[in-house]
Design a protein around this motif. Structure first.
Motif, PDB file in Angstrom:
ATOM      1  N   ALA A 167      10.195   7.568   1.455  1.00  0.00           N
ATOM      2  CA  ALA A 167       9.159   7.809   2.470  1.00  0.00           C
ATOM      3  C   ALA A 167       9.691   8.754   3.555  1.00  0.00           C
ATOM      4  N   ARG A 168      10.962   8.567   3.902  1.00  0.00           N
ATOM      5  CA  ARG A 168      11.560   9.441   4.923  1.00  0.00           C
ATOM      6  C   ARG A 168      11.636  10.880   4.385  1.00  0.00           C
ATOM      7  N   PRO A 207      -8.706  -4.067   7.534  1.00  0.00           N
ATOM      8  CA  PRO A 207      -8.828  -2.945   8.491  1.00  0.00           C
ATOM      9  C   PRO A 207      -7.467  -2.440   8.977  1.00  0.00           C
ATOM     10  N   GLU A 208      -6.460  -3.292   8.897  1.00  0.00           N
ATOM     11  CA  GLU A 208      -5.122  -2.894   9.385  1.00  0.00           C
ATOM     12  C   GLU A 208      -4.405  -1.952   8.422  1.00  0.00           C
ATOM     13  N   VAL A 209      -4.876  -1.890   7.172  1.00  0.00           N
ATOM     14  CA  VAL A 209      -4.129  -1.208   6.111  1.00  0.00           C
ATOM     15  C   VAL A 209      -4.558   0.248   5.930  1.00  0.00           C
ATOM     16  N   ASP A 210      -3.581   1.167   5.912  1.00  0.00           N
ATOM     17  CA  ASP A 210      -3.870   2.592   5.694  1.00  0.00           C
ATOM     18  C   ASP A 210      -3.759   2.993   4.229  1.00  0.00           C
ATOM     19  N   ALA A 211      -2.843   2.344   3.498  1.00  0.00           N
ATOM     20  CA  ALA A 211      -2.681   2.715   2.091  1.00  0.00           C
ATOM     21  C   ALA A 211      -2.095   1.558   1.291  1.00  0.00           C
ATOM     22  N   VAL A 212      -2.407   1.530  -0.001  1.00  0.00           N
ATOM     23  CA  VAL A 212      -1.876   0.518  -0.921  1.00  0.00           C
ATOM     24  C   VAL A 212      -1.189   1.249  -2.062  1.00  0.00           C
ATOM     25  N   VAL A 213       0.072   0.882  -2.330  1.00  0.00           N
ATOM     26  CA  VAL A 213       0.863   1.574  -3.360  1.00  0.00           C
ATOM     27  C   VAL A 213       1.349   0.546  -4.378  1.00  0.00           C
ATOM     28  N   GLY A 214       1.229   0.857  -5.662  1.00  0.00           N
ATOM     29  CA  GLY A 214       1.594  -0.077  -6.729  1.00  0.00           C
ATOM     30  C   GLY A 214       3.098  -0.231  -6.903  1.00  0.00           C
ATOM     31  N   ASN A 215       3.491  -1.203  -7.718  1.00  0.00           N
ATOM     32  CA  ASN A 215       4.915  -1.493  -7.910  1.00  0.00           C
ATOM     33  C   ASN A 215       5.643  -0.384  -8.658  1.00  0.00           C
ATOM     34  N   ASP A 216       4.936   0.338  -9.493  1.00  0.00           N
ATOM     35  CA  ASP A 216       5.572   1.456 -10.192  1.00  0.00           C
ATOM     36  C   ASP A 216       5.587   2.681  -9.290  1.00  0.00           C
ATOM     37  N   GLU A 217       4.453   2.953  -8.640  1.00  0.00           N
ATOM     38  CA  GLU A 217       4.320   4.140  -7.782  1.00  0.00           C
ATOM     39  C   GLU A 217       5.284   4.106  -6.602  1.00  0.00           C
ATOM     40  N   LYS A 218       5.630   2.920  -6.146  1.00  0.00           N
ATOM     41  CA  LYS A 218       6.424   2.824  -4.905  1.00  0.00           C
ATOM     42  C   LYS A 218       7.807   3.459  -5.052  1.00  0.00           C
ATOM     43  N   LEU A 219       8.235   3.675  -6.320  1.00  0.00           N
ATOM     44  CA  LEU A 219       9.565   4.278  -6.525  1.00  0.00           C
ATOM     45  C   LEU A 219       9.467   5.719  -7.019  1.00  0.00           C
ATOM     46  N   ILE A 220       8.294   6.345  -6.823  1.00  0.00           N
ATOM     47  CA  ILE A 220       8.099   7.736  -7.259  1.00  0.00           C
ATOM     48  C   ILE A 220       7.912   8.626  -6.020  1.00  0.00           C
ATOM     49  N   GLY A 221       8.830   9.553  -5.821  1.00  0.00           N
ATOM     50  CA  GLY A 221       8.825  10.411  -4.634  1.00  0.00           C
ATOM     51  C   GLY A 221       7.498  11.142  -4.434  1.00  0.00           C
ATOM     52  N   ALA A 222       6.913  11.639  -5.538  1.00  0.00           N
ATOM     53  CA  ALA A 222       5.670  12.430  -5.448  1.00  0.00           C
ATOM     54  C   ALA A 222       4.535  11.615  -4.828  1.00  0.00           C
ATOM     55  N   TRP A 237       4.841   9.325  -2.488  1.00  0.00           N
ATOM     56  CA  TRP A 237       5.031   9.285  -1.028  1.00  0.00           C
ATOM     57  C   TRP A 237       4.677  10.629  -0.418  1.00  0.00           C
ATOM     58  N   ARG A 238       4.977  11.730  -1.140  1.00  0.00           N
ATOM     59  CA  ARG A 238       4.610  13.057  -0.627  1.00  0.00           C
ATOM     60  C   ARG A 238       3.090  13.177  -0.557  1.00  0.00           C
ATOM     61  N   SER A 239       2.380  12.648  -1.556  1.00  0.00           N
ATOM     62  CA  SER A 239       0.910  12.709  -1.548  1.00  0.00           C
ATOM     63  C   SER A 239       0.369  11.893  -0.372  1.00  0.00           C
ATOM     64  N   LEU A 240       0.953  10.746  -0.119  1.00  0.00           N
ATOM     65  CA  LEU A 240       0.518   9.926   1.027  1.00  0.00           C
ATOM     66  C   LEU A 240       0.766  10.677   2.334  1.00  0.00           C
ATOM     67  N   ALA A 241       1.949  11.313   2.408  1.00  0.00           N
ATOM     68  CA  ALA A 241       2.304  12.020   3.651  1.00  0.00           C
ATOM     69  C   ALA A 241       1.296  13.135   3.938  1.00  0.00           C
ATOM     70  N   LYS A 242       0.756  13.701   2.840  1.00  0.00           N
ATOM     71  CA  LYS A 242      -0.228  14.794   3.026  1.00  0.00           C
ATOM     72  C   LYS A 242      -1.644  14.244   3.231  1.00  0.00           C
ATOM     73  N   GLY A 243      -1.781  12.930   3.302  1.00  0.00           N
ATOM     74  CA  GLY A 243      -3.107  12.347   3.549  1.00  0.00           C
ATOM     75  C   GLY A 243      -3.943  12.275   2.289  1.00  0.00           C
ATOM     76  N   GLY A 244      -3.254  12.168   1.145  1.00  0.00           N
ATOM     77  CA  GLY A 244      -3.984  12.069  -0.143  1.00  0.00           C
ATOM     78  C   GLY A 244      -4.624  10.701  -0.301  1.00  0.00           C
ATOM     79  N   GLU A 245      -4.890  10.319  -1.562  1.00  0.00           N
ATOM     80  CA  GLU A 245      -5.563   9.038  -1.854  1.00  0.00           C
ATOM     81  C   GLU A 245      -4.881   7.870  -1.139  1.00  0.00           C
ATOM     82  N   ARG A 246      -5.692   6.864  -0.698  1.00  0.00           N
ATOM     83  CA  ARG A 246      -5.053   5.739   0.012  1.00  0.00           C
ATOM     84  C   ARG A 246      -4.753   4.564  -0.914  1.00  0.00           C
TER      85      ARG A 246
END
Ligand code: SF4
Length: 422
Positions: A24-25, A82-97, A99-108
């Motif tokens: 994420a960083r 309402p508190e949640v901005d994005a939900v990421v799956g257990n497989d996706e959470k370890l894929i750099g791309a 996090w980059r899509s989230l950082a760019k405001g892609g799908e939540r």
């Protein structure tokens, strides 16, 4: 911009939490709180929700990202908060791309079908833990379907980290000065079944001990005794660098309940497994998970779980009051009254605590090579923890100690050199 990760549940989650922080960083996500959820009990899901609300209250400007097993299993429910901005799956959470899509405001909502995942993410972090103990993931997911368990639906099928990658990571951990490595995963006794040549956990452990001669101690996280390969059992019986401690996923002491849980062992097999291994390695300690109040459990059946603690010689017993998980077969069975579940859990904890006290008292006067952990705590090879009577050595150091006393469920020990000098 700070990235905070709150990992609930198991060591594997904590391990992955470190990896997500880095991803994420690197992706430039900005100020965020990542809640790495757990779904093993209803209480764990409740705590996940509580953690999300607290994060929003404490960091109103931060992005709140929810991941982990509860998010994987019920993404829509968390996305609706309402508190949640994005939900990421257990497989996706370890894929750099991702996090980059989230950082760019892609799908939540980034959650795929975890049952379709066939590979483990490459070793994204060198280690999780401290100088004393490093947790190394070797496996993920589970192919079993124990009737009370929701984990396979959050983690997907069993998949193993290739032997070579594990050996490389372990050697690096030793070079970095870690005294103990704990091999972790979801169902590590199924290690290798998905790899070419189907190397067993025993083969992996053997390779690791040969490839890392300077490694002081190798420990296994929770194992299924019924699935341990003979090579592994032989190594535990004979190899002193392999910690004399096994945490067994036993769950119940009654055969009918074990059958209804779809477990792979029976009561007498668990007892003889522990007795046989203890005969070959007398300093071994056993931990175990036991569930109290599984549907249809009678008082008599429950009594067998209490008796199992003594008959198998269990020392560290984790007690779980049965928690119905929606979507599991056991949740559709006739449930016991919650008051009964709670009172049985209390009785089982009493028996567990008495067993621990007996075990710890039995350590007094003995000597062992302890690893110093943070905060002056020490951990013995058999998993017992304690405090030093005199400060000695930094976290990660290995020192010879003599056990002087028990204080509650911890030990008091003196560095041998100090005692002999006195
Ligand atoms: S072995 Fe059973 S209890 Fe363990 S993760 Fe798999 S399904 Fe759950």
């Amino acid at each position: 911009m700070s990235i905070d990760v709150v990992s609930l549940g198991c060591r594997l989650n904590a391990f992955e939490g470190e990896a997500m922080k880095r991803l994420a960083r690197e992706a430039g996500l900005g100020r965020a709180v990542i809640v790495n959820s757990c779904a093993v009990t209803a209480e764990a899901v409740r705590q996940t929700r509580q953690t999300i609300r607290r994060a929003r209250r404490e960091q109103p400007e931060a992005r709140i990202v929810v991941t982990g097993c509860a998010a994987q299993i019920d993404a829509a429910a968390f996305a609706a908060m309402p508190e949640v901005d994005a939900v990421v799956g257990n497989d996706e959470k370890l894929i750099g791309a991702r996090w980059r899509s989230l950082a760019k405001g892609g799908e939540r909502i980034l959650v795929n079908d975890v049952m379709s995942v066939r590979s483990t993410a490459p070793q994204l972090v060198e280690a999780y833990g401290d100088r004393a103990r490093a947790f190394l993931q070797i496996q993920n997911g589970c192919d079993h379907r124990c009737t009370f368990c929701i984990i396979p639906y959050g983690r997907g099928p069993s998949r193993s980290v290739p032997v070579g990658d594990v050996v490389t990571a372990a050697r690096r951990l030793v070079d970095e000065g870690h005294a103990e490595i704990v091999l972790t995963g979801v169902d590590i006794t199924s290690y290798g079944a998905d790899l070419e040549g189907a190397p067993t956990l025993g083969m992996l452990v053997e390779r690791l001990l040969i490839a890392a001669p300077k490694l002081v101690r190798l420990r296994l996280s929770s194992v299924d005794g019924a699935e341990m390969d003979p090579r592994l059992v032989d190594l535990i019986a004979s190899e002193t660098r392999l910690a004399p401690h096994l945490h067994l996923s036993l769950q119940s002491g009654d055969d009918m309940i074990l059958k209804r849980m779809k477990r792979r062992h029976r009561r007498t097999e668990a007892i003889s497994f522990c007795r046989n291994l203890r005969a070959r390695r007398p300093d071994i300690a056993f931990g175990a998970d036991l569930i109290a109040g599984f549907p249809t459990e009678t008082d008599e059946m429950f009594g067998r779980s209490v008796l199992l603690i003594e008959e198998a010689g269990l020392n560290f017993v984790h007690v779980f009051p049965y928690s119905p998980r929606p979507g599991t077969p056991a949740a559709r069975m006739p449930q016991l009254d919650r008051a009964i579940v709670k009172s049985r859990a209390a009785r089982l904890r009493e028996a567990a605590s008495a067993a621990l006290v007996r075990f710890l008292d039995d350590q007094i006067g003995k000597r062992a090579d302890a690893v110093i952990e943070t905060g002056g705590r020490i951990r013995l090879p058999n998993f017992a923890v304690g405090k030093l009577s005199a400060p000695s050595g930094a976290p990660g150091a290995v020192i010879r100690v003599e056990i002087l006393a028990r204080r509650g469920d911890e030990l008091v020990a003196a560095p041998v050199h100090a005692k002999e000098a006195a």
